[in-house]
Design a protein around this motif. Sequence first.
Motif, PDB file in Angstrom:
ATOM      1  N   PHE A 167       0.830  -1.199   0.000  1.00 54.81           N
ATOM      2  CA  PHE A 167       0.000   0.000   0.000  1.00 54.81           C
ATOM      3  C   PHE A 167       0.871   1.258   0.000  1.00 54.81           C
ATOM      4  N   GLY A 168       1.997   1.189   0.692  1.00 55.64           N
ATOM      5  CA  GLY A 168       2.910   2.325   0.705  1.00 55.64           C
ATOM      6  C   GLY A 168       3.499   2.603  -0.661  1.00 55.64           C
ATOM      7  N   ALA A 169       3.683   1.537  -1.446  1.00 53.76           N
ATOM      8  CA  ALA A 169       4.231   1.712  -2.789  1.00 53.76           C
ATOM      9  C   ALA A 169       3.296   2.529  -3.674  1.00 53.76           C
ATOM     10  N   GLU A 170       1.990   2.502  -3.364  1.00 54.88           N
ATOM     11  CA  GLU A 170       1.017   3.254  -4.146  1.00 54.88           C
ATOM     12  C   GLU A 170       1.085   4.747  -3.875  1.00 54.88           C
ATOM     13  N   ASP A 171       1.720   5.143  -2.768  1.00 57.81           N
ATOM     14  CA  ASP A 171       1.764   6.561  -2.417  1.00 57.81           C
ATOM     15  C   ASP A 171       2.456   7.400  -3.477  1.00 57.81           C
ATOM     16  N   GLY A 172       3.400   6.786  -4.200  1.00 55.83           N
ATOM     17  CA  GLY A 172       4.121   7.527  -5.221  1.00 55.83           C
ATOM     18  C   GLY A 172       3.245   8.005  -6.362  1.00 55.83           C
ATOM     19  N   TRP A 173       2.070   7.387  -6.524  1.00 62.91           N
ATOM     20  CA  TRP A 173       1.153   7.796  -7.586  1.00 62.91           C
ATOM     21  C   TRP A 173       0.258   8.957  -7.169  1.00 62.91           C
ATOM     22  N   GLN A 174       0.356   9.357  -5.906  1.00 62.76           N
ATOM     23  CA  GLN A 174      -0.365  10.527  -5.394  1.00 62.76           C
ATOM     24  C   GLN A 174      -1.870  10.450  -5.654  1.00 62.76           C
ATOM     25  N   ARG A 175      -2.404   9.279  -5.458  1.00 65.51           N
ATOM     26  CA  ARG A 175      -3.850   9.116  -5.639  1.00 65.51           C
ATOM     27  C   ARG A 175      -4.568   9.491  -4.347  1.00 65.51           C
ATOM     28  N   HIS A 176      -5.699  10.155  -4.504  1.00 65.11           N
ATOM     29  CA  HIS A 176      -6.475  10.603  -3.359  1.00 65.11           C
ATOM     30  C   HIS A 176      -7.936  10.200  -3.557  1.00 65.11           C
ATOM     31  N   PHE A 177      -8.631  10.065  -2.430  1.00 61.46           N
ATOM     32  CA  PHE A 177     -10.045   9.672  -2.497  1.00 61.46           C
ATOM     33  C   PHE A 177     -10.884  10.813  -3.064  1.00 61.46           C
ATOM     34  N   ARG A 178     -11.760  10.446  -3.983  1.00 65.51           N
ATOM     35  CA  ARG A 178     -12.763  11.361  -4.524  1.00 65.51           C
ATOM     36  C   ARG A 178     -14.055  10.581  -4.723  1.00 65.51           C
ATOM     37  N   CYS A 241     -12.701   6.329  -7.528  1.00 63.26           N
ATOM     38  CA  CYS A 241     -12.660   6.759  -6.117  1.00 63.26           C
ATOM     39  C   CYS A 241     -11.252   7.077  -5.628  1.00 63.26           C
ATOM     40  N   LEU A 242     -10.227   6.571  -6.327  1.00 61.50           N
ATOM     41  CA  LEU A 242      -8.837   6.874  -5.985  1.00 61.50           C
ATOM     42  C   LEU A 242      -8.168   7.433  -7.232  1.00 61.50           C
ATOM     43  N   VAL A 243      -7.934   8.733  -7.245  1.00 63.46           N
ATOM     44  CA  VAL A 243      -7.521   9.382  -8.492  1.00 63.46           C
ATOM     45  C   VAL A 243      -6.305  10.273  -8.292  1.00 63.46           C
ATOM     46  N   PHE A 244      -5.610  10.508  -9.401  1.00 64.57           N
ATOM     47  CA  PHE A 244      -4.543  11.493  -9.477  1.00 64.57           C
ATOM     48  C   PHE A 244      -5.199  12.802  -9.924  1.00 64.57           C
ATOM     49  N   PRO A 245      -5.310  13.794  -9.047  1.00 66.93           N
ATOM     50  CA  PRO A 245      -6.127  14.979  -9.331  1.00 66.93           C
ATOM     51  C   PRO A 245      -5.810  15.665 -10.654  1.00 66.93           C
ATOM     52  N   ALA A 246      -4.535  15.716 -11.050  1.00 58.31           N
ATOM     53  CA  ALA A 246      -4.169  16.418 -12.278  1.00 58.31           C
ATOM     54  C   ALA A 246      -4.624  15.673 -13.533  1.00 58.31           C
ATOM     55  N   ARG A 247      -4.919  14.385 -13.393  1.00 58.24           N
ATOM     56  CA  ARG A 247      -5.373  13.581 -14.531  1.00 58.24           C
ATOM     57  C   ARG A 247      -6.405  12.580 -14.020  1.00 58.24           C
ATOM     58  N   PRO A 248      -7.646  13.015 -13.858  1.00 55.73           N
ATOM     59  CA  PRO A 248      -8.667  12.218 -13.166  1.00 55.73           C
ATOM     60  C   PRO A 248      -8.881  10.812 -13.718  1.00 55.73           C
ATOM     61  N   PHE A 249      -8.787  10.647 -15.042  1.00 54.95           N
ATOM     62  CA  PHE A 249      -9.049   9.338 -15.642  1.00 54.95           C
ATOM     63  C   PHE A 249      -7.770   8.547 -15.901  1.00 54.95           C
ATOM     64  N   MET A 250      -6.676   8.933 -15.294  1.00 58.05           N
ATOM     65  CA  MET A 250      -5.415   8.231 -15.515  1.00 58.05           C
ATOM     66  C   MET A 250      -5.550   6.745 -15.175  1.00 58.05           C
ATOM     67  N   SER A 251      -5.121   5.897 -16.074  1.00 56.15           N
ATOM     68  CA  SER A 251      -5.128   4.433 -15.945  1.00 56.15           C
ATOM     69  C   SER A 251      -6.494   3.795 -16.175  1.00 56.15           C
TER      70      SER A 251
END
Length: 301
Positions: A167-178, A241-251
């Motif tokens: 889970f910590g490895a995912e922090d680098g993607w800067q995804r936040h709950f929305r 629900c978990l997104v990179f704010p600068a690119r909402p549809f990333m991945s």
Amino acid sequence: YPILVRDVGILTGGHPLLGAYLVTSIALVVGLVLVYRLTEFEFDRDLARRTVVLLCVFPTSLFFFAPYSESLFLVFTVGALFAARRSSWVLATAMAAGATATRNIGAVVALAVVFESSSQAWIVRSHVSALVRGLARTFLVGCGSLLGLVGYLVWWWHRAGSPRIPFGAEDGWQRHFRWPWVTLWNGIHEGLRWVVIYSGGYQRVDLLLVAVAFAAGVWVMLQTPAVYRVYTAASLVAPLCLVFPARPFMSMPRFVLVVVPVFWALARFSRRFHAWDAVVATSAAGLGLLSLLFVNWYWVY
């Protein structure tokens, strides 16, 4: 997936990249066979052929051939759904466990399998003993499906002293709950905002492919059994629900690859409106473009 890649890499003489390509390629072949069998089981042979072809030429299908977990996840996802529909609960549970061990969104596969088990149990609700057995089976299927995730976290605990490392490895993607509706709005806004700007190209491609997936999802909601409606809806909503704010549809366009009912919708569309050549040509052109960007280190997805 990484554990399997490591082990296969050892067998190839210590070449993990070769191991990754072997795992991905073999899993893709198995996954496509399962997609064909499941589609033939639910519809007919012609739609099965169309679905396999469209899956292979979808613009983001390049990730099936790259060292990503998509191919392996496809095997476990389709295998779990196929086994559940055939009431092969041991196999369905094992496949769902493989899905939860491969990716965190494997929980959606577990949810779908549990839903199908409970639905089949409810059909025989007039017989109390059969209903009780069905509900007990559903509980066991749910618990067993999560064993893959639990086992993976226990492995990390034993290996590195903490089950939270993945889970910590995912922090680098800067995804936040929305909330998903917020992500949808932001994704549409960003996709249309930079229409003539180079940097907005990523956003526009994301929006286009997500729009295709959601349009296909409407057909899935109307035309397929409930288990596929649950799986498709959860698979499309969860990543929002978990997104990179600068690119909402990333991945998101990559995540759609394993949502097979979406490709059933595209296959039905191509057959009903005699648009097979146009659909395949357009999709293949998109695959060629994104592959070219991907191999040249552009941040496609």
